[in-house]
Each structure stands twice: as structure tokens, then as C-alpha cells.
Write a protein that holds these residues in place. Structure first.
Motif, PDB file in Angstrom:
ATOM      1  N   MET A 284      -3.864  33.564 -26.826  1.00 31.23           N
ATOM      2  CA  MET A 284      -3.670  33.419 -28.269  1.00 31.23           C
ATOM      3  C   MET A 284      -4.977  33.011 -28.961  1.00 31.23           C
ATOM      4  O   MET A 284      -5.314  33.476 -30.065  1.00 31.23           O
ATOM      5  N   ARG A 285      -5.722  32.143 -28.292  1.00 33.20           N
ATOM      6  CA  ARG A 285      -6.999  31.715 -28.868  1.00 33.20           C
ATOM      7  C   ARG A 285      -7.947  32.899 -29.024  1.00 33.20           C
ATOM      8  O   ARG A 285      -8.656  33.052 -30.034  1.00 33.20           O
ATOM      9  N   GLU A 286      -7.986  33.768 -28.008  1.00 36.15           N
ATOM     10  CA  GLU A 286      -8.853  34.949 -28.089  1.00 36.15           C
ATOM     11  C   GLU A 286      -8.422  35.853 -29.241  1.00 36.15           C
ATOM     12  O   GLU A 286      -9.255  36.396 -29.969  1.00 36.15           O
ATOM     13  N   ASP A 287      -7.070  35.991 -29.400  1.00 38.07           N
ATOM     14  CA  ASP A 287      -6.595  36.816 -30.522  1.00 38.07           C
ATOM     15  C   ASP A 287      -6.976  36.207 -31.859  1.00 38.07           C
ATOM     16  O   ASP A 287      -7.390  36.916 -32.792  1.00 38.07           O
ATOM     17  N   ILE A 288      -6.827  34.900 -31.914  1.00 37.73           N
ATOM     18  CA  ILE A 288      -7.173  34.233 -33.174  1.00 37.73           C
ATOM     19  C   ILE A 288      -8.663  34.401 -33.477  1.00 37.73           C
ATOM     20  O   ILE A 288      -9.081  34.654 -34.624  1.00 37.73           O
ATOM     21  N   GLU A 289      -9.498  34.243 -32.452  1.00 35.70           N
ATOM     22  CA  GLU A 289     -10.952  34.410 -32.665  1.00 35.70           C
ATOM     23  C   GLU A 289     -11.267  35.823 -33.140  1.00 35.70           C
ATOM     24  O   GLU A 289     -12.104  36.024 -34.018  1.00 35.70           O
ATOM     25  N   SER A 290     -10.576  36.819 -32.533  1.00 39.53           N
ATOM     26  CA  SER A 290     -10.810  38.200 -32.952  1.00 39.53           C
ATOM     27  C   SER A 290     -10.416  38.390 -34.412  1.00 39.53           C
ATOM     28  O   SER A 290     -11.122  39.024 -35.199  1.00 39.53           O
ATOM     29  N   ILE A 291      -9.220  37.822 -34.733  1.00 34.86           N
ATOM     30  CA  ILE A 291      -8.763  37.943 -36.130  1.00 34.86           C
ATOM     31  C   ILE A 291      -9.731  37.250 -37.080  1.00 34.86           C
ATOM     32  O   ILE A 291     -10.088  37.771 -38.145  1.00 34.86           O
ATOM     33  N   GLU A 292     -10.214  36.039 -36.683  1.00 34.78           N
ATOM     34  CA  GLU A 292     -11.158  35.315 -37.530  1.00 34.78           C
ATOM     35  C   GLU A 292     -12.473  36.075 -37.707  1.00 34.78           C
ATOM     36  O   GLU A 292     -13.053  36.102 -38.791  1.00 34.78           O
ATOM     37  N   ARG A 294     -12.839  39.380 -37.552  1.00 32.58           N
ATOM     38  CA  ARG A 294     -12.634  40.474 -38.503  1.00 32.58           C
ATOM     39  C   ARG A 294     -12.489  39.957 -39.925  1.00 32.58           C
ATOM     40  O   ARG A 294     -12.994  40.550 -40.882  1.00 32.58           O
ATOM     41  N   ASN A 295     -11.812  38.813 -40.045  1.00 34.66           N
ATOM     42  CA  ASN A 295     -11.631  38.232 -41.383  1.00 34.66           C
ATOM     43  C   ASN A 295     -12.982  37.807 -41.987  1.00 34.66           C
ATOM     44  O   ASN A 295     -13.247  38.022 -43.170  1.00 34.66           O
ATOM     45  N   ASN A 296     -13.831  37.221 -41.143  1.00 33.06           N
ATOM     46  CA  ASN A 296     -15.168  36.819 -41.625  1.00 33.06           C
ATOM     47  C   ASN A 296     -15.982  38.026 -42.068  1.00 33.06           C
ATOM     48  O   ASN A 296     -16.687  37.989 -43.080  1.00 33.06           O
ATOM     49  N   LYS A 297     -15.862  39.116 -41.294  1.00 31.46           N
ATOM     50  CA  LYS A 297     -16.594  40.323 -41.670  1.00 31.46           C
ATOM     51  C   LYS A 297     -16.075  40.872 -42.989  1.00 31.46           C
ATOM     52  O   LYS A 297     -16.846  41.315 -43.855  1.00 31.46           O
ATOM     53  N   LEU A 298     -14.745  40.841 -43.144  1.00 34.85           N
ATOM     54  CA  LEU A 298     -14.176  41.326 -44.405  1.00 34.85           C
ATOM     55  C   LEU A 298     -14.626  40.447 -45.578  1.00 34.85           C
ATOM     56  O   LEU A 298     -14.942  40.945 -46.663  1.00 34.85           O
ATOM     57  N   GLU A 299     -14.612  39.119 -45.352  1.00 34.79           N
ATOM     58  CA  GLU A 299     -15.069  38.220 -46.420  1.00 34.79           C
ATOM     59  C   GLU A 299     -16.538  38.461 -46.759  1.00 34.79           C
ATOM     60  O   GLU A 299     -16.925  38.501 -47.934  1.00 34.79           O
ATOM     61  N   MET A 300     -17.361  38.621 -45.697  1.00 34.38           N
ATOM     62  CA  MET A 300     -18.779  38.875 -45.940  1.00 34.38           C
ATOM     63  C   MET A 300     -18.973  40.189 -46.690  1.00 34.38           C
ATOM     64  O   MET A 300     -19.775  40.292 -47.625  1.00 34.38           O
ATOM     65  N   GLN A 301     -18.195  41.208 -46.282  1.00 36.33           N
ATOM     66  CA  GLN A 301     -18.301  42.493 -46.954  1.00 36.33           C
ATOM     67  C   GLN A 301     -17.878  42.373 -48.411  1.00 36.33           C
ATOM     68  O   GLN A 301     -18.485  42.961 -49.307  1.00 36.33           O
ATOM     69  N   SER A 302     -16.819  41.576 -48.653  1.00 34.29           N
ATOM     70  CA  SER A 302     -16.362  41.376 -50.027  1.00 34.29           C
ATOM     71  C   SER A 302     -17.436  40.675 -50.860  1.00 34.29           C
ATOM     72  O   SER A 302     -17.720  41.068 -52.003  1.00 34.29           O
ATOM     73  N   VAL A 303     -18.043  39.642 -50.283  1.00 31.98           N
ATOM     74  CA  VAL A 303     -19.110  38.920 -51.006  1.00 31.98           C
ATOM     75  C   VAL A 303     -20.284  39.844 -51.285  1.00 31.98           C
ATOM     76  O   VAL A 303     -20.853  39.871 -52.385  1.00 31.98           O
ATOM     77  N   ASN A 304     -20.662  40.628 -50.244  1.00 34.06           N
ATOM     78  CA  ASN A 304     -21.797  41.536 -50.423  1.00 34.06           C
ATOM     79  C   ASN A 304     -21.496  42.581 -51.487  1.00 34.06           C
ATOM     80  O   ASN A 304     -22.359  42.956 -52.291  1.00 34.06           O
TER      81      ASN A 304
END
Length: 887
Positions: A284-292, A294-304
Motif C-alpha cells: 500500500m505504501r508503494e501504491d501511495i508513493e506512486s500516486i503521490e 503522479r500527483n506531484n507531477k500533475l501539480e507541477m505541470q499545473s503550476v508550470n
């Protein structure tokens, strides 16, 4: 048992002496050994450089407050105690007895304010445990009483300390008065005074148990070792009783073991479940890290994306051309009412172009297609606006000048001299001054044609103004013209020489007064208006600021009018020629070229009326030129320099013609008396001095030098034509030259030089003429004397009378023929001197010179005769002087 050093009064006094002046009192002093050695496994103290020290406890009272100190004393080389270190007891945090020391006499004191806690604190070793316990008990009592707290005590047996404190409490005797008056000793234990045990080491319950235990057993115990053995035995008995009780409770133990086994099984099951949960949690931790991630990349892309949109909005805003500015740049009017909008459009365009340059624009945008297209669009806008503005300004300059030229009332007319007024012209031009500055910023190359157009248009106006002004100036100046024949023999020239021609030089001065400041101001305005960046500018109105050259320009107070420094002056200061300054002077040449012809016309006109007025004009020009050295435009200086050269050339022409008139006297028939050009030169020099007025001294001195040189050469040539009368002609003319120039020679150094030259020539001519007259009347007498003088170089005076022709008989014959009727001979000599002399006023001085010369020669003759013919009688000098005096 040895006496403790704590009771050593001498030691206490030595410590008090060491801290004398600190207002501290010694409570205890004791000798110790300081070392940093460690106790090894062998149980033996490895003393490493143990040093004798004295520890002293001192107290300082300050009101109701007390401060306690631990002082370390060391022995000096002379064995005297001196302070080494001092610790404040309020920082004492730990008292630790070293457990590795079998004797228990070594301890350390820990302070919480030491700078370096990494360095091991010093170890203090006492001689025995009594000294150790005594020092530590004293330290603890002081800490409790003075500071209200106790440090931490480690490595010491509390029971042992309490027993020792009880057994070794010193008796303090206090004196108490009784009714009988005798002292009674009262024993007070140290514990009654200040003994206490650290409360942090022993709890309240333990302390009560210890007091009960001590109350039960201590009274029957003599020594601490026996008491300790008794406690050990009781402890063993208690432990044996506890084991017996445990063995009796075996069923309970089995029940406990069964319970423990069941609990162990449950724990094993729980461990398996935890392992399973751990695996699931890890996944579950690995899944959460993967989700985080992807979420960080999406947030960074949104900011950019958001930042990119903002940046693109800025770029688009920078690339947008406002419609009102585009309209002004491509097709707007250049009327005065619309100039403010045009200026704003220019400022926006310049700012937009700068904004698309790499320093002001991020380099990553420089190669974008949109940026390139927008830059090309702005360049096209710039080219269109520059072309439109340049066409308008060229036509505007031409129309302004055409309007002024077509109005005849603007220029000088018959009977009316009009000063040029460019105030309105400059006011209209200043409307477009900012436009020119912006045009220079947009395209510097567009200024060249504009400057040429302005210069071409204004040059027509300036030349027309100068031409009309010069024509009317000459027409309105009424003065009779003087003939140019100054030094020849005509009679009319002397009469016309007194005609007043000052109006001629006044007209020339007026021409300079009006136009030189105007040209300077025009040059200055042109340099500022046409955006020349020159290295030095001077304030306006500096041109011709003399008595006749005050600048009367109407625009003298305008801030826009700036004087331009001359190129030569600028080169001396900058060391190199500024390109803009070179271009400025080239443009000024176009602006003002041709106007010098009207100045030349005034100079030539003045020369024809009165050539001597060239002197005044030269002085006026010099004054203006000296005023232009620092602040005039280059062309104005060149114009003044050309005018000065023109005036000098015309004056040189006059001097050459006058010299030619002097030389023509040489060709005339035999000249007698004073030549006519001698007095005429005196009149000419007098008038030239009047025209100088403090200026043009060199010009006039050069003319004097040329005139007088030609006059003297011509006089010598005329005299040589008739050698018989040469000396008479010379002395008369040189005398006339001196008489006519006596007053001027006193104030003019150049004429003084020629005055002395004429005086020497006059004296020489007089001497030659007088000698000739004397020899003519008394030739035999002085020839006889000359023969005697010649023979005296070779023979003695006694032999001379025996020479041929020099005998006494010959002497008597010669005296009879020469001196008989000597009065008639002297009268004949006077008549001959008077006969050919045209200037009667010279006769008295010449006759005096003649008599003096004759007496000098006669006296020499009488002396010769006295030497050679001592027996002969000759008329004496005194007799001859009396005869001459009676004539």
C-alpha cells in the motif's frame, strides 16, 4: 591520626593574604594533589604529573546576599601561595568520587559553565578519606545555606557519609555568661550547625527508614564495619526467606507458566498476522508513493502551465500594438495640436523596440517566430514614421524660410536698418525639438538629411539678411572719400587727410555687433535643436562681449541656446576629435557659408573710403576674436579669422601703394631741401596712432617699419644722385624726420627706434659736411699738420724740420698764407655753410658744430708745432677762440 591541613592556621592566613582586597573571607583551606591521571584495571593510581595545590572555600557578603567561591591556589617559585583559578559554587553541578581509586580519596568537581566540556576536569586527591569527607561536607553545607540547593553526588556511600559526619563532628565552644560571671562551655555539633544530606540522593521514605533503622541499631554498634556485616547477614536471611516462599508457591508458578505459554502462542499468531499486514502495508505504501509522485507531477505541470500562461500573456501584451499609436505612426498629422500624441507614439515605439532586444527580453524568446514577426512589424512602423516625419520637417523648414524671405518688411530697407529677429522662427522650430530627439533615438541616420535641409533653408535667410543689412549700412553711411595718395607730393592729400571717417569703422563694428552674436546663437541653437552630442557646451551670449560687441540677441535667455566650443579647444581637452563635433562643424559650414562675402564687401567699402580705417577694423575684429576663443562656434571663429586676414591684406595693400609713392620720388629731378614725404609721414603716423585705440599695435608697427625703411633707403638714393650736396640733403631730411616725430617717438617704441637711427645718420652727415667746409678754407694748414703726424710714426720730432717741405721756412710761409686774414677765412666758411642750406633753423647749430670742430683741429695743430718747432711763434688757441666768438 595526623592533623588535617584544614586545621592549619598558617595555611588559612596564607590563603587570606593571597586574596586580600577581594572582600572575601576564607571558610576552609586544605591541601590537595591535582592530576589528570586515570585509574587502571590494576587498581593502582597512575599519577601523571601530580601537582600540589590548595583548595580554599571563600564567602563574600553583599547586603543580605552571599556568594560562595572555590579557589585553587598554587605555590610560586618562591613558595608563596598565589591564586590560580576561581570557580563560583553556584555553577557546581556534580561531585563525583572516582570509583577506580581503591582509597576513595580522589574526586572531581563538575561545573556547568566551563567552556570546553570535552576536556576532562581535574582530579583532586586528598591524603585520606577524612580530609575528603570534611571538604565535601563543607561544600554541601555551603551550597545548601548560600545557594539553597545541592549538587549531584555520585560514587559515595550515603550511610558512610552520615556516620562519618556524626562521628567526626567537631565541638565548637561558645562562651555564655552566667550569673556568677564565669564562662560555660557548650558543645554544639557541626551537624547542629550546617550538616545535611542531599535530598535528591535519598527520598523522604528512605530517609525515615534509615532513621528508624539507625534508631534501632546504631546505639549498640561501635564501628561502621560491624554494622555493615550485620546488615549483610540480615539481607542474606531475607533472600533465603524469599526463596523458600517462592518454592512453596509452585502451583501458582505452574499456572503462571501455562498462562505465559498461552500468551506466547497468541504472540506468535499475532506476529504472523503482523507480518501479513506489514506486507500489505508495504504494498500500500508503494501504491501511495506512486500516486503521490503522479500527483506531484500533475501539480507541477499545473503550476508550470499557469506560469507559462502568465508569461505568454506578458509577451502578448508586449507584442500588442495599440491602435491609437499605430494610427499616429502610420498616418497621423504633424500639426502642433497633434504633436503630443506623436511624441507618445514615438516613446512607445522606442520602448517596444528596446523591449524586444536580448538584454531586455529573455534570450529564449528572441528566436520565437512571433517575436521575429513583431520585431519586423515594429521596424516597418519605425521606417514609415521616420520617413513621414523627415519629409514633413524638410518641407516645414523650407516653408518657414520661404515665408520670411517673401516678406520684404522683414529685411533692411532704404532708410531703415532692421536687426534680424529669429525669435518666432526658433519658437516654431522648438515645437518639433522633442520629435527630432525621438527620431535620433529611432534612426540616427535620418538626422543627416534633416540637418542639410535645415542648413540649406536657413542659409538662404541668413545670407539675404546679411546682404540687405550690409547694402543699407553702406548706403546710409555718409562720409567723404579720402584719396589713397598719402605720401606723394600733391597738395590736396594733406587737406583731405583731416576728414573724419569714423562712421566707416562704426558701420563695420555695427555689422559685427548685429551678426556675430546672431551667428553664434544660430550655431548654438542648431547644435541643440539637431541633437548633436558635443563634449563641451558653453552658455550663450559669450560672443563679442566688449564695448562695441554686446550680444543683443533676443533669444539670449533661452535655455535651448547653447554655445559650442571650437574644435581646436575641444581637442586640447578631450585628446581626440569627437565624431559629432566634426559633423557639427561641417553642418555649420553649410549653415553659414557665403555670409562672409557681405562682411568682405563692408571691409572693401571701408578701405576705399579711408584705408587707414583698416586699423580700427582690425582692432574691432581682434576684440571679437578674443571673445570667441572659448565659447563660439567653430565657423564664427573662422569667419572672424578670415575678416582679420582680409583687413590685414587691405592694409598691407595700402602700405605697399604708399611705399611705391615714396619710391617714385627717386625718379624726380634733383631734390633740394626736405623731401615732401617726411612731414607727410609724420601726419600719417599721427592719424594711425589715433586709429589704433589700444588695438592692432603689431599691424601698425609693421607698417611703420616698412614705411621708414623705404623712406631712408629712398633718401640715401636721392642723396647719391648729387654727391656734392648729398650731406646737406641728408642732414636736412634726418633733422626734419626727428623734428616731426619727436612727440610720437616718446610714446611709440618702434618710432623711437627709427628716431635714434635718424639722429645717428644726422650726426654723421653733419660731421662730413663741416669737415669738408673746414678743409676747403684751411686746406694748406691741415695738410701740413697731417704730414707731420704721418712722419712722427717713423722719425723723432727733432728730425722733422729737416725733411723736405717741412722746414721752418716752409712753416712760416704756410702760416702767413693760411692765417693772414683768418677772420675773412672764417667769414667765408660761415657763408659757404649758409649758402646751400635750405633749412635756416639748422644754421645756428651747424655753425656751433663747425666752430667747435675747427678749434679742436687747430688745437691739435698748435700742439704738433710746439713739439716739432718749439722756437716758432703760432697764434694761440685762446686767441683763435676769441676770434671765433666775435664772429
Amino acid at each position: 591520626m595526623a592533623k588535617s591541613s584544614a586545621d592549619d592556621e598558617e595555611l588559612r592566613r596564607a590563603c587570606e593574604a593571597a586574596i586580600e582586597g577581594t572582600k572575601q573571607s576564607i571558610v576552609m583551606s586544605i591541601r590537595v594533589a591535582k592530576s589528570r591521571g586515570v585509574w587502571g584495571k590494576s587498581g593502582k593510581l597512575g599519577r601523571q604529573m601530580a601537582k600540589p595545590r590548595v583548595l580554599a572555600l571563600s564567602v563574600k557578603s553583599k547586603g543580605q546576599r552571599k556568594k560562595a567561591f572555590l579557589r585553587v591556589m598554587k605555590y610560586s617559585s618562591g613558595g608563596v601561595l598565589e591564586p590560580a583559578k576561581m570557580y563560583k559554587l553556584k555553577h557546581l553541578s556534580k561531585v563525583e568520587v572516582i570509583t577506580n581509586d581503591p582509597s576513595g580519596c580522589t574526586f572531581t568537581l563538575g561545573f556547568d559553565n566551563l567552556r570546553s566540556q570535552s576536556v576532562a576536569p581535574p582530579q583532586w586527591t586528598m591524603r585520606n578519606t577524612d580530609d575528603r569527607n570534611r571538604l565535601l561536607v563543607c561544600i554541601l553545607n555551603i551550597c545548601k545555606d548560600v545557594l539553597g540547593r545541592l549538587p549531584k553526588v555520585v560514587g559515595i556511600d550515603i550511610v558512610e557519609m552520615a556516620l562519618w559526619a556524626k562521628d567526626n563532628t567537631p565541638v565548637v565552644t561558645t562562651q555564655r555568661s552566667t550569673e556568677d560571671g564565669g564562662p560555660v562551655a557548650e558543645a554544639v555539633t557541626e551537624s547542629d550547625l550546617k550538616v545535611t544530606v542531599e535530598k535528591e540522593l535519598v527520598s523522604q521514605a528512605e530517609e525515615e527508614d534509615m532513621e528508624a533503622l539507625l534508631g534501632t541499631y546504631v546505639m549498640g554498634i561501635g564501628e561502621a564495619e560491624a554494622f555493615s556485616e550485620r546488615l549483610k547477614r540480615e539481607l542474606q536471611a531475607l533472600e533465603a526467606a524469599n526463596v523458600h516462599a517462592i518454592l512453596e508457591s509452585e502451583p501458582l508458578v505452574d499456572e503462571v507458566l501455562n498462562g505465559l505459554e498461552a500468551a506466547t502462542n497468541i504472540v506468535d499468531d499475532m506476529d504472523e498476522w503482523l507480518g501479513i499486514f506489514n506486507v500489505k502495508l508495504r504494498h500500500m505504501r508503494e501504491d501511495i508513493e506512486s500516486i503521490e509522485t503522479r500527483n506531484n507531477k500533475l501539480e507541477m505541470q499545473s503550476v508550470n502551465n499557469k506560469a507559462l500562461i502568465e508569461e505568454l500573456d506578458k509577451v502578448i501584451e508586449r507584442l500588442r500594438v495599440p491602435s491609437e499609436y499605430a494610427a499616429s505612426l502610420t498616418g497621423g498629422s504633424f500639426d502642433e495640436a497633434d504633436m503630443l500624441q506623436n511624441i507618445e507614439a514615438c516613446e512607445w515605439l522606442a520602448k517596444a523596440l528596446r523591449g524586444l532586444e536580448v538584454p531586455n527580453l529573455d534570450p529564449i524568446y528572441a528566436n520565437m517566430r512571433a517575436v521575429k514577426e513583431k520585431r519586423a512589424e515594429l521596424e516597418k512602423l519605425k521606417a514609415t514614421f521616420v520617413r513621414r516625419a523627415s519629409d514633413f520637417l524638410r518641407n516645414y523648414f523650407a516653408s518657414l524660410v520661404d515665408f520670411m524671405v517673401s516678406d520684404k518688411s522683414y529685411f533692411s530697407q532704404r532708410g531703415q536698418l532692421k536687426r534680424p529677429d529669429h525669435a518666432d522662427l526658433r519658437y516654431k522650430c522648438r515645437t518639433y525639438a522633442r520629435l527630432l530627439q525621438h527620431l535620433k533615438g529611432l534612426d540616427k541616420n535620418c538626422l543627416g538629411p534633416l540637418r542639410k535641409a535645415y542648413c540649406s533653408s536657413l542659409n538662404l535667410l541668413l545670407r539675404r539678411e546679411a546682404r540687405e543689412f550690409a547694402n543699407e549700412l553702406r548706403a546710409s553711411t555718409k562720409v567723404s572719400r579720402n584719396p589713397t595718395v598719402w605720401l606723394e607730393g600733391s597738395t590736396g592729400s594733406s587737406q583731405n587727410a583731416n576728414t573724419d571717417t569714423s562712421a566707416v569703422s562704426d558701420a563695420y563694428a555695427k555689422m559685427l555687433t548685429i551678426f556675430i552674436p546672431l551667428l553664434v546663437d544660430e550655431s548654438s541653437f542648431f547644435a541643440h535643436f539637431m541633437c548633436f552630442e558635443v563634449p563641451a557646451l558653453a552658455p550663450p551670449g559669450g560672443a563679442g562681449n566688449d564695448k562695441k560687441g554686446q550680444s543683443n540677441n533676443d533669444d539670449g535667455n533661452d535655455d535651448d541656446d547653447l554655445g559650442i566650443m571650437d574644435i581646436d579647444e575641444t581637442d586640447k581637452k578631450t585628446g581626440k576629435n569627437s565624431p559629432d563635433l566634426t559633423a557639427l562643424n561641417e553642418s555649420l559650414q553649410d549653415l553659414l557659408d557665403g555670409i562672409q562675402e557681405d562682411f568682405y564687401a563692408v571691409v572693401d567699402w571701408a578701405y576705399k573710403i579711408d584705408p587707414l580705417r583698416c586699423i580700427s577694423m582690425h582692432g574691432i575684429t581682434e576684440r571679437y576674436l578674443s571673445g570667441q576663443k572659448a565659447d563660439a562656434a567653430g565657423f564664427v571663429r573662422l569667419l572672424l579669422g578670415d575678416l582679420e586676414s582680409r583687413v590685414s591684406m587691405q592694409f598691407s595693400r595700402f602700405v605697399d601703394e604708399a611705399c611705391h609713392q615714396i619710391e617714385r620720388n627717386e625718379r624726380n629731378v634733383r631734390q633740394m631741401g626736405v623731401l615732401p614725404y617726411i612731414p607727410r609721414f609724420a601726419a600719417l603716423a599721427t592719424r594711425m596712432e589715433q586709429y589704433i585705440q589700444g588695438q592692432s599695435r603689431d599691424l601698425v608697427d609693421q607698417a611703420y617699419t616698412k614705411f621708414v625703411s623705404i623712406m631712408f633707403v629712398t633718401l640715401e638714393k636721392i642723396a647719391q644722385q648729387d654727391p656734392k650736396y648729398a650731406d646737406i640733403l641728408l642732414l636736412e631730411n634726418y633733422a626734419a624726420f626727428q623734428n616731426s616725430l619727436y612727440d610720437l617717438a616718446n610714446v611709440v617704441p618702434t618710432l623711437a627706434k627709427f628716431y635714434h637711427q635718424a639722429s645717428e645718420a644726422y650726426e654723421q652727415a653733419c660731421t662730413r659736411h663741416i669737415s669738408m667746409i673746414i678743409y676747403y678754407q684751411f686746406e694748406r694748414l691741415f695738410q701740413f699738420a697731417k704730414k707731420i703726424e704721418d712722419l712722427m710714426y717713423t722719425i723723432t720730432p727733432e728730425e722733422i724740420p729737416f725733411q723736405l717741405g717741412l722746414s721752418k721756412m716752409e712753416l712760416r710761409k704756410m702760416l702767413k698764407s693760411s692765417l693772414s686774414g683768418v677772420d675773412k677765412s672764417i667769414a667765408a666758411m660761415y657763408k659757404k655753410l649758409q649758402k646751400n642750406l635750405a633749412s635756416e633753423e639748422l644754421l645756428p647749430s651747424l655753425w656751433d658744430k663747425c666752430k667747435k670742430e675747427f678749434l679742436d683741429k687747430y688745437e691739435s695743430f698748435v700742439q704738433l708745432v710746439a713739439k716739432v718747432y718749439p722756437s716758432e711763434n703760432v697764434p694761440g688757441v685762446t686767441e683763435m677762440r676769441g676770434l671765433l666768438a666775435s664772429m
